[in-house]
Design an enzyme around this catalytic site. Structure first.
Site, short mmCIF file in Angstrom:
data_model
loop_
_atom_site.label_atom_id
_atom_site.label_comp_id
_atom_site.label_asym_id
_atom_site.label_seq_id
_atom_site.Cartn_x
_atom_site.Cartn_y
_atom_site.Cartn_z
N ARG A 95 -6.81 -22.22 -2.18
CA ARG A 95 -6.41 -22.81 -3.47
C ARG A 95 -6.59 -24.32 -3.49
O ARG A 95 -6.87 -24.91 -4.53
CB ARG A 95 -4.96 -22.40 -3.79
CG ARG A 95 -4.85 -20.92 -4.17
CD ARG A 95 -3.46 -20.38 -3.97
NE ARG A 95 -3.23 -19.05 -4.49
CZ ARG A 95 -3.57 -17.91 -3.87
NH1 ARG A 95 -4.17 -17.95 -2.70
NH2 ARG A 95 -3.29 -16.74 -4.43
N ASP A 114 0.60 -8.67 4.13
CA ASP A 114 -0.41 -8.96 5.16
C ASP A 114 0.13 -8.85 6.58
O ASP A 114 -0.54 -9.27 7.53
CB ASP A 114 -0.98 -10.37 4.95
CG ASP A 114 -1.94 -10.42 3.77
OD1 ASP A 114 -2.41 -9.36 3.33
OD2 ASP A 114 -2.22 -11.54 3.29
N LYS A 155 -7.33 -3.10 1.76
CA LYS A 155 -7.44 -4.44 2.36
C LYS A 155 -8.77 -4.55 3.11
O LYS A 155 -9.68 -3.77 2.87
CB LYS A 155 -6.24 -4.70 3.27
CG LYS A 155 -4.92 -4.78 2.53
CD LYS A 155 -4.89 -5.99 1.64
CE LYS A 155 -3.60 -6.06 0.84
NZ LYS A 155 -3.64 -7.14 -0.16
#
Ligand code: S3P
Length: 432
Positions: free
Chosen positions: A26, A314, A341
């Site tokens: 990001r 995760d 995933k």
């Protein structure tokens, strides 16, 4: 590359694992669109984040680094990206392709994104569907990459009720919303990681949140900022489990990102009886950070509360290793997302656990694991970085050596894993 991990050992010392993958992506995306130069430290120099860097370089953005975790991005402003000459290669990175699809859908130019064999199998309808509702023109191979995006479309703000709890989908829609006419809002069915929202605010962009609805107004600007990216709790998770299951361990993990939308792994391990002390809690660049001291403990199997699933999405592969070392049964339900995933993480972990002698039952949306003695053996990673590291951790309690095939992908999220793990006591060596 293969890992050979000899059995036994205990973990000691203090380490800082690499920077947060979600935040690293990001930083580049928003830094590229900002006005001015964004500087970040603690940046993850893993393949996934480097794919994002390369994509923006391909679109004319000047990026210096990353080197020793420092990166500088000369922002080109909201309208400054240029048409890439090539197909953008997102490698193994679902975050890159899904978040970038939101940005690229709003550009003047056409673009195409693809990735490696694993990425080419991953579902993209979850981002192309809402983008099409906003007016984007995107083609795919039956809902999978490559994504072919037609530029020059004007997007309109929508309200989108997300069918899956996915931060990538939320972020994609919000990023497209920055360029859309009017307001774009997203309802999430359960809280998901909120790094996009926090970072947008860090770049001076207003993001509203009312209960489970997050919204942005299109047409604003981003102002360059400075970030100190904390260590990735998803990478720290391997060591939280490792030091919990290995006898006589006492390990400190420094400067770990403790965003409440990411810290489900600590809650789950604590419910299993882990001894994790949260020290020096502080806030760095709009994100909570702490040092974590973890000592060995006798873990017990639990029924994992379903509301924790998105907050530890995760980390389940390594939590399955914790479950294998716990007394009794651990039950996970409501986690069908694990099947899409980097690999089908329920099937990949079940296969490896069975090969190491751990009884388990695969469910459509989860798994039941019965704790018991782990034996040595050979396991496959299904080219999934996190599967490789999880089985490396399992060797701490195995009766024999564990050989782990196809470990090249470890560098997508955790370059230097084997060396760092060996420095604190894991008996891991790398073989070609
Ligand atoms: C991520 C969101 C999660 C996570 C992935 C990173 C992100 O994916 O599994 O590793 O940076 O937004 P989903 O949105 O598919 O849950």
């Amino acid at each position: 590359m293969k890992f050979k991990v000899e059995s036994g050992g205990s973990l000691h010392g203090a380490i800082r694992v690499p920077g947060d993958k979600s935040m690293s992506h990001r930083t580049v995306m928003l830094g590229a669109l900002a006005e001015g130069t964004t500087i970040a430290t603690g940046f993850l120099e893993g393949h996934d984040a480097l794919c994002t860097v390369q994509a923006f370089k391909d679109m004319g953005v000047t990026v210096r680094g990353p080197q020793n975790g420092r990166i500088e991005i000369d922002g080109v402003g909201m309208q400054g990206l240029q048409k890439p000459d090539n197909v953008l290669d997102m490698g193994n990175s679902g975050t890159s392709i899904r978040l970038l699809s939101g940005l690229l859908a709003a550009q003047r130019f056409d673009s195409t994104m693809t990735g490696d064999i694993s990425l080419q199998k991953r579902p993209m309808g979850r981002v192309t569907d809402p983008l099409k509702l906003m007016g984007a023109e995107i083609g795919s191979q039956e809902g999978r990459p490559p994504l072919v995006i037609k530029g020059g479309q004007s997007l309109n703000g929508i309200h989108y009720e997300m069918p899956v709890a996915s931060a990538q989908v939320k972020s994609c829609v919000l990023l497209a919303g920055l360029f859309a006419d009017g307001r774009t809002s997203v309802t999430e069915p359960a809280p998901t990681r909120d790094h996009t929202e926090r970072m947008l605010r860090g770049f001076g962009y207003e993001v509203e949140r009312e209960n489970d609805v997050i919204s942005v107004q299109g047409g604003g600007r981003l102002t360059a900022a400075t970030f100190d990216i904390p260590a990735d709790i998803s990478s720290a998770a391997f060591f939280l489990v490792a030091a919990s299951i290995a006898p006589d361990s006492d390990l400190t993990l420094e400067h770990v990102g403790m965003n409440p939308t990411r810290s489900g792994v600590i809650t789950i391990l604590t419910l299993m009886g882990a001894d994790i002390e949260v020290l020096n809690e502080r806030e760095v660049g709009g994100e909570p950070v702490a040092d974590l001291r973890v000592k060995s403990s006798a873990l017990v199997g639990i029924e994992i509360p379903e509301d924790l699933v998105p907050l530890a999405i995760d980390e389940f592969h390594v939590l399955f290793v914790a479950a294998a070392c716990a007394t009794g049964r651990t039950v996970l339900c409501g986690a069908e997302e694990l099947r899409v995933k980097e690999s089908d993480r329920i099937a990949s972990m079940a296969d490896g656990l069975s090969r190491l002698g751990i009884e388990n039952e695969v469910l459509d949306d989860g798994i039941v694991i019965v704790g018991g003695p782990l034996k040595g053996g050979e396991v496959d990673t299904y080219n999934d970085h996190r599967i490789a590291m999880s089985f490396a951790v399992a060797a701490l309690r195995a009766s024999g050596t564990i050989h782990i095939n196809d470990c090249d992908h470890v560098a997508t999220s955790f370059p230097g894993f084997a060396e760092l793990a060996a420095s604190v006591g894991l008996k891991v060596s790398v073989e070609s």
